[in-house]
Design an enzyme around this catalytic site. Sequence first.
Site, short mmCIF file in Angstrom:
data_model
loop_
_atom_site.label_atom_id
_atom_site.label_comp_id
_atom_site.label_asym_id
_atom_site.label_seq_id
_atom_site.Cartn_x
_atom_site.Cartn_y
_atom_site.Cartn_z
N HIS A 132 12.56 21.72 55.12
CA HIS A 132 11.99 22.02 56.43
C HIS A 132 10.52 21.64 56.53
O HIS A 132 9.80 22.14 57.38
CB HIS A 132 12.14 23.52 56.74
CG HIS A 132 13.56 23.96 56.87
ND1 HIS A 132 13.91 25.28 57.09
CD2 HIS A 132 14.73 23.28 56.79
CE1 HIS A 132 15.23 25.38 57.14
NE2 HIS A 132 15.74 24.19 56.96
N LYS A 170 2.13 27.18 62.05
CA LYS A 170 2.79 28.15 62.94
C LYS A 170 2.13 29.51 62.75
O LYS A 170 1.89 29.95 61.63
CB LYS A 170 4.29 28.22 62.65
CG LYS A 170 4.66 28.40 61.18
CD LYS A 170 6.16 28.26 60.97
CE LYS A 170 6.54 28.46 59.51
NZ LYS A 170 8.00 28.32 59.27
N ASP A 225 12.96 27.93 49.37
CA ASP A 225 11.58 27.43 49.48
C ASP A 225 11.11 26.85 48.15
O ASP A 225 11.44 27.37 47.08
CB ASP A 225 10.64 28.57 49.86
CG ASP A 225 10.91 29.12 51.26
OD1 ASP A 225 12.06 29.09 51.69
OD2 ASP A 225 9.96 29.60 51.89
N ASP A 284 14.66 24.53 52.57
CA ASP A 284 13.71 25.31 53.37
C ASP A 284 12.34 24.66 53.20
O ASP A 284 12.26 23.50 52.82
CB ASP A 284 13.70 26.79 52.94
CG ASP A 284 13.39 27.72 54.11
OD1 ASP A 284 12.33 27.53 54.74
OD2 ASP A 284 14.17 28.63 54.39
N ASP A 285 11.27 25.41 53.48
CA ASP A 285 9.93 24.82 53.39
C ASP A 285 9.66 24.28 51.99
O ASP A 285 9.95 24.95 50.99
CB ASP A 285 8.87 25.85 53.75
CG ASP A 285 8.93 26.28 55.21
OD1 ASP A 285 9.44 25.51 56.04
OD2 ASP A 285 8.48 27.40 55.51
N ARG A 304 3.79 21.35 59.79
CA ARG A 304 3.61 22.31 60.88
C ARG A 304 2.61 23.40 60.53
O ARG A 304 2.46 23.78 59.38
CB ARG A 304 4.93 22.94 61.31
CG ARG A 304 5.71 23.66 60.24
CD ARG A 304 6.99 24.24 60.83
NE ARG A 304 7.96 24.55 59.79
CZ ARG A 304 9.10 25.20 60.01
NH1 ARG A 304 9.40 25.62 61.22
NH2 ARG A 304 9.94 25.43 59.00
#
Length: 354
Positions: free
Chosen positions: A215, A248, A172, A193-194, A246
């Site tokens: 991501h 979530k 991340d 990753d994010d 996103r």
Amino acid sequence: MMAGFVRVGALCLLFTVVSGFDVWNLDQLEQAKKTGQKLITVKDLHVPAGKTLDFQGLNGTTIEFAGRVTFGYQEWRGPLIIIKGARYTVKGLPGHLIDGEGHRWWDTLGGNGGKKKPGFIYLHLEDSYVKDLKFKNAPAHGFAVNACRNLHIENVDIDNADGHTKGGHNTDGFDVAHCQNVKITGCRVNNQDDCLALSSGKNVVFTNNVCIGGHGIAVIGGYDGDNVEDILIKDCKVIKNNIGVRVKTMLNGKGLVKGVTFDNIQLQDISETGIVVIGNYLNSGPRGQPTRGCPIQNLQMTNIYGNVLKNGTKHLVWVADDASNWTWNSKIQGGDRLRPCQGIPKGVNVVCGK
């Protein structure tokens, strides 16, 4: 520290020159703490395996990084660096590099198994400024920004490009939690990753940042009943990620996601989904029907544009019936696969399948 005089016309002005304290090893860092140094320059320092480069207890200090900073190898949770306190200025000097040499830990599993991998840097700061830093090859997560207040992070480069071919995972960029009044601006993240994973906090701004290879940009609700409120994500580029942006919320999570704005976000060659809003998230992947308990309110998706690759999807919305007051304006090209949506508030037009 020494004092001197400058004569300007008939006036004599007293000025103070702050002399720096150079740190080449951890013993010198401890000496700097004991003597109350206010300017510390870290130069070509190697941190022994299993040790943290620890900048706690230095309120009001400027920390500079020069040369190359490296770390010994050991399987442990870290972090490799911790900076905690108030009124810090942390900056990199030209030519510096903080090198985690993450390939020694990478095994494609990240935090889900395999080797124990240390986090790179942990920040717990108030009234502070972090700028002009260059990081390379984090073993796992990059920046943990936790319980910070009035913090500005600017012009930070997190370069994990090697992880795309050498087994990097869960790298991340910025993990933000329990923060208030935090700005992250002008940064670049290349990772697996994010780019941003924001799981709780209020008044957080993420602007003019570039995210490559990971991501996407994520806001996450429903962790431990924490709220996410008044978040602005603006003027960012998301390039060759699997997801663009996103929101979530956790499956069976509790809390509130309110006042999240994505504005002027450019997506480039997104492989899976341009915009994701879901209410059934688990770390192992979304699962089943979305649950109530963490409603997404006052969500604004404004001027999200760019392209998703041919076999991808423009939009995925899968939330419970407690979402409300959304604004949606996306101009995403490509992404020919249409997926069904659920829980979109009345009056909001999102292109979905049936």
